[in-house]
Design a protein around this motif. Sequence first.
Motif, PDB file in Angstrom:
ATOM      1  N   THR A  50      -7.199  -3.530  26.533  1.00 47.72           N
ATOM      2  CA  THR A  50      -8.556  -3.319  26.034  1.00 47.72           C
ATOM      3  C   THR A  50      -9.509  -2.993  27.176  1.00 47.72           C
ATOM      4  N   ILE A  51     -10.268  -1.921  27.008  1.00 45.88           N
ATOM      5  CA  ILE A  51     -11.379  -1.617  27.909  1.00 45.88           C
ATOM      6  C   ILE A  51     -12.606  -2.292  27.323  1.00 45.88           C
ATOM      7  N   VAL A  52     -13.129  -3.277  28.036  1.00 41.99           N
ATOM      8  CA  VAL A  52     -14.243  -4.074  27.522  1.00 41.99           C
ATOM      9  C   VAL A  52     -15.562  -3.549  28.074  1.00 41.99           C
ATOM     10  N   VAL A  53     -16.486  -3.263  27.175  1.00 38.05           N
ATOM     11  CA  VAL A  53     -17.829  -2.807  27.537  1.00 38.05           C
ATOM     12  C   VAL A  53     -18.836  -3.603  26.726  1.00 38.05           C
ATOM     13  N   GLU A  54     -20.087  -3.540  27.134  1.00 34.08           N
ATOM     14  CA  GLU A  54     -21.121  -4.260  26.395  1.00 34.08           C
ATOM     15  C   GLU A  54     -21.412  -3.589  25.062  1.00 34.08           C
ATOM     16  N   ASP A  55     -21.432  -2.257  25.047  1.00 33.15           N
ATOM     17  CA  ASP A  55     -21.801  -1.509  23.848  1.00 33.15           C
ATOM     18  C   ASP A  55     -20.807  -0.360  23.649  1.00 33.15           C
ATOM     19  N   PRO A  56     -19.821  -0.523  22.763  1.00 32.13           N
ATOM     20  CA  PRO A  56     -18.819   0.535  22.568  1.00 32.13           C
ATOM     21  C   PRO A  56     -19.418   1.871  22.113  1.00 32.13           C
ATOM     22  N   ARG A  57     -20.483   1.810  21.344  1.00 32.82           N
ATOM     23  CA  ARG A  57     -21.082   3.070  20.882  1.00 32.82           C
ATOM     24  C   ARG A  57     -21.672   3.852  22.053  1.00 32.82           C
ATOM     25  N   ALA A  58     -22.409   3.165  22.909  1.00 33.57           N
ATOM     26  CA  ALA A  58     -22.951   3.834  24.085  1.00 33.57           C
ATOM     27  C   ALA A  58     -21.830   4.313  25.001  1.00 33.57           C
ATOM     28  N   ALA A  59     -20.755   3.544  25.077  1.00 29.59           N
ATOM     29  CA  ALA A  59     -19.618   3.937  25.900  1.00 29.59           C
ATOM     30  C   ALA A  59     -18.986   5.224  25.384  1.00 29.59           C
ATOM     31  N   LEU A  60     -18.917   5.388  24.066  1.00 32.23           N
ATOM     32  CA  LEU A  60     -18.397   6.632  23.504  1.00 32.23           C
ATOM     33  C   LEU A  60     -19.231   7.815  23.948  1.00 32.23           C
ATOM     34  N   GLY A 110     -16.522   0.046  32.214  1.00 30.48           N
ATOM     35  CA  GLY A 110     -15.911  -1.115  31.581  1.00 30.48           C
ATOM     36  C   GLY A 110     -14.960  -1.862  32.489  1.00 30.48           C
ATOM     37  N   THR A 111     -14.293  -2.843  31.897  1.00 35.75           N
ATOM     38  CA  THR A 111     -13.284  -3.632  32.595  1.00 35.75           C
ATOM     39  C   THR A 111     -12.004  -3.598  31.771  1.00 35.75           C
ATOM     40  N   LEU A 112     -10.896  -3.244  32.411  1.00 35.02           N
ATOM     41  CA  LEU A 112      -9.629  -3.153  31.701  1.00 35.02           C
ATOM     42  C   LEU A 112      -8.941  -4.512  31.688  1.00 35.02           C
ATOM     43  N   HIS A 113      -8.623  -4.965  30.483  1.00 35.38           N
ATOM     44  CA  HIS A 113      -7.884  -6.215  30.301  1.00 35.38           C
ATOM     45  C   HIS A 113      -6.502  -5.861  29.742  1.00 35.38           C
ATOM     46  N   GLY A 114      -5.470  -6.031  30.578  1.00 34.91           N
ATOM     47  CA  GLY A 114      -4.114  -5.718  30.152  1.00 34.91           C
ATOM     48  C   GLY A 114      -3.858  -4.215  30.201  1.00 34.91           C
ATOM     49  N   GLY A 115      -2.614  -3.850  29.995  1.00 38.67           N
ATOM     50  CA  GLY A 115      -2.266  -2.435  29.975  1.00 38.67           C
ATOM     51  C   GLY A 115      -2.189  -1.823  31.361  1.00 38.67           C
ATOM     52  N   ARG A 116      -1.908  -0.523  31.389  1.00 41.52           N
ATOM     53  CA  ARG A 116      -1.745   0.210  32.631  1.00 41.52           C
ATOM     54  C   ARG A 116      -2.850   1.231  32.797  1.00 41.52           C
ATOM     55  N   GLY A 117      -3.441   1.241  33.967  1.00 42.51           N
ATOM     56  CA  GLY A 117      -4.500   2.195  34.225  1.00 42.51           C
ATOM     57  C   GLY A 117      -4.026   3.628  34.274  1.00 42.51           C
ATOM     58  N   ASP A 118      -2.726   3.843  34.584  1.00 41.98           N
ATOM     59  CA  ASP A 118      -2.231   5.204  34.686  1.00 41.98           C
ATOM     60  C   ASP A 118      -1.727   5.750  33.343  1.00 41.98           C
ATOM     61  N   ALA A 127      -1.775   3.738  19.380  1.00 43.76           N
ATOM     62  CA  ALA A 127      -2.920   3.848  20.279  1.00 43.76           C
ATOM     63  C   ALA A 127      -2.515   3.383  21.675  1.00 43.76           C
ATOM     64  N   VAL A 128      -3.040   4.046  22.685  1.00 43.54           N
ATOM     65  CA  VAL A 128      -2.725   3.695  24.069  1.00 43.54           C
ATOM     66  C   VAL A 128      -3.551   2.511  24.528  1.00 43.54           C
ATOM     67  N   VAL A 129      -4.816   2.470  24.068  1.00 45.13           N
ATOM     68  CA  VAL A 129      -5.735   1.437  24.519  1.00 45.13           C
ATOM     69  C   VAL A 129      -6.818   1.244  23.468  1.00 45.13           C
ATOM     70  N   VAL A 130      -7.497   0.104  23.540  1.00 40.15           N
ATOM     71  CA  VAL A 130      -8.620  -0.200  22.660  1.00 40.15           C
ATOM     72  C   VAL A 130      -9.889  -0.230  23.497  1.00 40.15           C
ATOM     73  N   LEU A 131     -10.958   0.340  22.954  1.00 42.81           N
ATOM     74  CA  LEU A 131     -12.283   0.225  23.557  1.00 42.81           C
ATOM     75  C   LEU A 131     -13.072  -0.745  22.700  1.00 42.81           C
ATOM     76  N   GLY A 132     -13.479  -1.865  23.269  1.00 44.68           N
ATOM     77  CA  GLY A 132     -14.171  -2.877  22.480  1.00 44.68           C
ATOM     78  C   GLY A 132     -15.157  -3.670  23.297  1.00 44.68           C
ATOM     79  N   SER A 133     -15.756  -4.670  22.652  1.00 45.76           N
ATOM     80  CA  SER A 133     -16.779  -5.477  23.311  1.00 45.76           C
ATOM     81  C   SER A 133     -16.261  -6.845  23.737  1.00 45.76           C
ATOM     82  N   ARG A 134     -14.952  -7.105  23.500  1.00 50.47           N
ATOM     83  CA  ARG A 134     -14.347  -8.349  23.982  1.00 50.47           C
ATOM     84  C   ARG A 134     -12.855  -8.140  24.162  1.00 50.47           C
ATOM     85  N   PRO A 135     -12.233  -8.911  25.023  1.00 52.56           N
ATOM     86  CA  PRO A 135     -10.779  -8.789  25.187  1.00 52.56           C
ATOM     87  C   PRO A 135     -10.051  -9.255  23.935  1.00 52.56           C
TER      88      PRO A 135
END
Length: 464
Positions: free
Chosen positions: A79-89, A15-23, A65-73
């Motif tokens: 938010t960690i943005v991926v094309e398919d959150p279910r597949a990402a899980l 995915g691609t991280l939008h905002g937040g801290r990677g650590d 929550a520390v971060v959101v996993l979703g399909s849009r920022p």
Amino acid sequence: MIPFTVAGITAVVGGTLHGGRGDAVVDGAVEYDSRKVAPGGMFVAFAGAKVDAHDFAAKAIADGAVVVLGSRPVDGVPTIVVEDPRAALGLLARAVLDRLGDALTVVAVTGSSGKTSTKDLIAALLRTAGPTVATVASDNNELGTPYTVLKVTAATRYLVLEMGSRGAGHLAYLCGIAPPDVSVVVNVGTSHIAEFGSLEGTTLAKGELVEALRPDGLAILNADDPRVAGMAARSAAPVVFAGEADTAAVRATGVTDLGRGRFGFTLHVPGTDPVEVRLDVAGRHQVGNASLAAAVASHAGVDPATIAATLGDLDGLSTRRMDVFDRADDVTVIDDSYNANPASMAAALRALVAVAAGRRMIAVLGFMAELGEYERTAHEEVGRLAAELGVDRLVAVGEQAAPILHGASVVASWGGDPVLVTDQEAAVALLRAELRPRDVVLVKGSRYRTWDIVDALRVEAAAK
């Protein structure tokens, strides 16, 4: 979940991280229901047809929550943005299991019917050997499997996964998320046969669970089901047969009726003395399920005495599966309303006979879905069996269940009373008008059609 940095999760899921801290570290629960979010966790946002969970992302972060996993920022939300959150899980779940490695034993369970009960029995037994995480109810699909995996922690020693399948490749996909160390196949039947196409297709698909094993794994197969026993040839791993057949290594003999639909048997485990088991679940079919569970537990090092004691004092099993309770007016209700297929219908009807033990029997049966071209004949066969077993009052719920009554009517010797009601409310009204002390009522069918009936009956239930 075991701790992962946000950057680590982002890399695993591509995915691609939008905002937040990677650590920042996620070490809490992964949830897709924003109401369950807790500090340290991750919220997974699905964009549905009616509800877009991204709209609850900000609240999830506010709730810890520390971060959101979703399909849009989402503006202002890491938010960690991926094309398919279910597949990402699924990718994240596999990464968790890879990191834990041999510290965790994964047990996968499948079958056309009885897999939830068998999974529950396995989990109960393995909890005596170490911390265990198991599928809740039958949350057994492409979302439920990774969701369950992500509940494990570094302390977890056993992960028991119910895996469902509605066609070729489904189990292979789930095993790609969670490769099993032990694969358990309960049976092969006509459940979801519209998707499988035939019993042969069902057998091929269910056998994917066995084919997924590594050579150092273990296949535990139902010796009483020839289609399951035949899967031994598809296993690269050793095979243990369990059941009542002479070919079973872990074997149940001397099955006896203990009353109220419960059964006892003598359990034989290779290399140990036989032990007596008094099952704390209703239904003759549970003997086979318990044998499979005992085989898993024995492989994990649980001694037969502990197996017998645990099977005789069960707690925390999935609801609406052979749950027998008594009402204040001395009516006994068998709640098996979670779902239905021909095999589970037959097992439930036989359990009704065992629980009733001569009392008046009432079977309230709903429609069985996903049977394709077998739909009418399958319902007719259920009705025929109900009549042959001597059910006194046979209630079919909804027009789609009407063939059940036709099947009963062809049994010339049956003296029972059939009735078709339009829906759940009509079934409840009928029962309230007709029930009398000492009646035994079985409620069984597709979940959304029948569990409302049980809930209405349970209002007057007395504590066991």
